[in-house]
Design a protein around this motif. Sequence first.
Motif, PDB file in Angstrom:
ATOM      1  N   ASP A   1       0.293  -1.284   0.153  1.00  0.00           N
ATOM      2  CA  ASP A   1       0.000  -0.079  -0.203  1.00  0.00           C
ATOM      3  C   ASP A   1       0.781   1.289   0.007  1.00  0.00           C
ATOM      4  O   ASP A   1       0.604   2.338  -1.053  1.00  0.00           O
ATOM      5  N   PHE A   2       1.885   1.422   0.708  1.00  0.00           N
ATOM      6  CA  PHE A   2       2.910   2.492   0.449  1.00  0.00           C
ATOM      7  C   PHE A   2       3.397   2.587  -0.284  1.00  0.00           C
ATOM      8  O   PHE A   2       4.084   3.746  -0.794  1.00  0.00           O
ATOM      9  N   GLY A   3       3.626   1.946  -0.990  1.00  0.00           N
ATOM     10  CA  GLY A   3       4.436   1.759  -2.807  1.00  0.00           C
ATOM     11  C   GLY A   3       3.938   2.690  -3.382  1.00  0.00           C
ATOM     12  O   GLY A   3       4.328   2.996  -4.103  1.00  0.00           O
ATOM     13  N   PHE A   4       2.516   1.558  -3.194  1.00  0.00           N
ATOM     14  CA  PHE A   4       0.883   2.450  -4.703  1.00  0.00           C
ATOM     15  C   PHE A   4       0.550   3.668  -3.765  1.00  0.00           C
ATOM     16  O   PHE A   4       0.656   4.904  -5.212  1.00  0.00           O
ATOM     17  N   GLU A   5       1.034   4.212  -2.554  1.00  0.00           N
ATOM     18  CA  GLU A   5      -0.115   4.876  -2.506  1.00  0.00           C
ATOM     19  C   GLU A   5       0.917   6.448  -2.794  1.00  0.00           C
ATOM     20  O   GLU A   5       0.187   7.885  -2.666  1.00  0.00           O
ATOM     21  N   GLN A   6       2.047   5.728  -1.202  1.00  0.00           N
ATOM     22  CA  GLN A   6       2.618   7.255  -0.954  1.00  0.00           C
ATOM     23  C   GLN A   6       3.643   7.633  -1.951  1.00  0.00           C
ATOM     24  O   GLN A   6       4.254   8.318  -2.260  1.00  0.00           O
ATOM     25  N   LEU A   7       5.020   6.109  -1.925  1.00  0.00           N
ATOM     26  CA  LEU A   7       5.896   6.299  -3.709  1.00  0.00           C
ATOM     27  C   LEU A   7       5.064   6.488  -4.861  1.00  0.00           C
ATOM     28  O   LEU A   7       5.651   7.164  -6.087  1.00  0.00           O
ATOM     29  N   ASN A   8       4.036   6.560  -5.627  1.00  0.00           N
ATOM     30  CA  ASN A   8       3.257   6.211  -6.867  1.00  0.00           C
ATOM     31  C   ASN A   8       4.199   5.673  -7.872  1.00  0.00           C
ATOM     32  O   ASN A   8       4.190   5.845  -8.112  1.00  0.00           O
ATOM     33  N   LEU A   9       4.350   4.014  -6.981  1.00  0.00           N
ATOM     34  CA  LEU A   9       5.002   3.424  -7.675  1.00  0.00           C
ATOM     35  C   LEU A   9       3.607   2.158  -8.666  1.00  0.00           C
ATOM     36  O   LEU A   9       2.346   2.990  -8.879  1.00  0.00           O
ATOM     37  N   HIS A  10       4.706   1.968  -9.998  1.00  0.00           N
ATOM     38  CA  HIS A  10       4.207   1.119 -11.003  1.00  0.00           C
ATOM     39  C   HIS A  10       4.075  -0.220 -10.204  1.00  0.00           C
ATOM     40  O   HIS A  10       2.648  -1.414 -10.907  1.00  0.00           O
ATOM     41  N   ARG A  11       5.070  -0.909  -9.852  1.00  0.00           N
ATOM     42  CA  ARG A  11       5.809  -2.827 -10.175  1.00  0.00           C
ATOM     43  C   ARG A  11       6.021  -2.643  -8.311  1.00  0.00           C
ATOM     44  O   ARG A  11       7.109  -1.846  -8.502  1.00  0.00           O
ATOM     45  N   ILE A  12       5.350  -3.292  -7.898  1.00  0.00           N
ATOM     46  CA  ILE A  12       6.643  -3.640  -7.307  1.00  0.00           C
ATOM     47  C   ILE A  12       6.503  -5.028  -6.562  1.00  0.00           C
ATOM     48  O   ILE A  12       6.168  -6.146  -7.234  1.00  0.00           O
ATOM     49  N   PHE A  13       7.543  -5.563  -6.488  1.00  0.00           N
ATOM     50  CA  PHE A  13       8.122  -7.069  -6.385  1.00  0.00           C
ATOM     51  C   PHE A  13       9.017  -7.776  -5.091  1.00  0.00           C
ATOM     52  O   PHE A  13       9.552  -6.659  -4.799  1.00  0.00           O
ATOM     53  N   ALA A  14       8.698  -8.813  -4.545  1.00  0.00           N
ATOM     54  CA  ALA A  14      10.027  -9.760  -3.449  1.00  0.00           C
ATOM     55  C   ALA A  14      10.427 -10.734  -4.367  1.00  0.00           C
ATOM     56  O   ALA A  14       9.633 -11.177  -4.879  1.00  0.00           O
ATOM     57  N   THR A  15      11.175 -11.707  -3.212  1.00  0.00           N
ATOM     58  CA  THR A  15      11.304 -12.904  -4.205  1.00  0.00           C
ATOM     59  C   THR A  15      11.508 -13.227  -2.561  1.00  0.00           C
ATOM     60  O   THR A  15      11.875 -12.509  -1.462  1.00  0.00           O
ATOM     61  N   CYS A  16      11.409 -14.843  -2.514  1.00  0.00           N
ATOM     62  CA  CYS A  16      12.022 -15.466  -1.763  1.00  0.00           C
ATOM     63  C   CYS A  16      12.508 -17.044  -1.871  1.00  0.00           C
ATOM     64  O   CYS A  16      12.445 -17.280  -3.640  1.00  0.00           O
ATOM     65  N   ASP A  17      12.896 -17.856  -0.706  1.00  0.00           N
ATOM     66  CA  ASP A  17      13.438 -19.131  -1.116  1.00  0.00           C
ATOM     67  C   ASP A  17      12.665 -19.786  -1.534  1.00  0.00           C
ATOM     68  O   ASP A  17      11.415 -19.718  -0.913  1.00  0.00           O
ATOM     69  N   PRO A  18      12.351 -20.865  -2.516  1.00  0.00           N
ATOM     70  CA  PRO A  18      11.237 -21.755  -3.058  1.00  0.00           C
ATOM     71  C   PRO A  18      11.045 -22.920  -1.656  1.00  0.00           C
ATOM     72  O   PRO A  18      10.114 -22.727  -1.571  1.00  0.00           O
ATOM     73  N   ARG A  19      12.151 -22.978  -0.531  1.00  0.00           N
ATOM     74  CA  ARG A  19      12.456 -23.407  -0.213  1.00  0.00           C
ATOM     75  C   ARG A  19      11.306 -22.846   1.135  1.00  0.00           C
ATOM     76  O   ARG A  19      10.544 -22.983   2.901  1.00  0.00           O
ATOM     77  N   ASN A  20      11.173 -22.091   1.553  1.00  0.00           N
ATOM     78  CA  ASN A  20      10.526 -20.985   2.671  1.00  0.00           C
ATOM     79  C   ASN A  20       9.313 -20.155   1.561  1.00  0.00           C
ATOM     80  O   ASN A  20       8.150 -19.474   1.500  1.00  0.00           O
ATOM     81  N   ILE A  21       8.453 -21.655   2.415  1.00  0.00           N
ATOM     82  CA  ILE A  21       6.966 -21.745   1.895  1.00  0.00           C
ATOM     83  C   ILE A  21       5.789 -20.625   2.590  1.00  0.00           C
ATOM     84  O   ILE A  21       5.408 -20.391   2.410  1.00  0.00           O
ATOM     85  N   ALA A  22       6.656 -20.488   3.610  1.00  0.00           N
ATOM     86  CA  ALA A  22       5.619 -19.399   5.178  1.00  0.00           C
ATOM     87  C   ALA A  22       5.794 -18.004   4.194  1.00  0.00           C
ATOM     88  O   ALA A  22       4.822 -17.589   3.930  1.00  0.00           O
TER      89      ALA A  22
END
Length: 189
Positions: free
Chosen positions: A118-139
Motif C-alpha cells: 500500500d505504501f509503495g502504491f499510495e505514497q511512492l506512486n509506483l507502478h510495480r512492486i516485487f519481492a523474492t523468496c527462497d523456494p524452500r520458504n513456503i511460509a
Amino acid sequence: MSSVLVSSHVFLREMEEKDWMDVHKYASMEAVCKYQPWGPNSEEESKDFVNQVLTDAKRVERTRFVFSIVEKETGSMVGAGEFNIRDSQNKTGEIGYIVNPDYWGKGLATETAKVLVDFGFEQLNLHRIFATCDPRNIASAKVLEKTGMVQEGRMREDLLLKDGWRDSFLYSILYHEWKSNFFKAGGNI
C-alpha cells in the motif's frame, strides 16, 4: 509522506537507534536467517544494520525505507519491514520483511507486506512492486500470495548463501491489480 503505517494488529514506524536490541533478538537466531545471505548476527552486526538504516533515511533522494514492526497489542518491536525503490524511472519497488519467531503464525508478516505494498502504491506512486523468496520458504511464499502478488517465475542461483547458491521465486503486483483488489476488498486487501 507518512512515517507511521498502520494496520489491524501492527504499525510500522521508522526504525530508531534503540531498535538494535530488538533487531538483535531475532537477527541472531539461525531460524530467522536460514534463507538469508547474512546472519546469525553478532551484536555489532545488528548495531551496524540499524546505523546503516538511519544513514539511508537521511539521504536526499531516498530509496530505502526500513520500518520497525510494532505489535499493537503488546507495543513490542517484533520485526522489520523494508521498502526499496529499485528503479525510479520505471516506478518499480521491492518489499521485504523479517518477523521474530516468537510472533510467527499470527499473520503479522502478511499484514506488514500488505502495508508495504500500500505504501509503495499510495505514497511512492509506483507502478510495480516485487519481492523474492527462497523456494524452500513456503511460509514467505504464502505471505506474498496473500498480498495479491503473482509468482512470475524462478530465478536460478541468483543469491549466494552460506551453504551455496540459492534460487529465488519472483513475485510481483502491478498498480492496476492492487487498485482492483483494493476496491473489491472495500479499501483493505
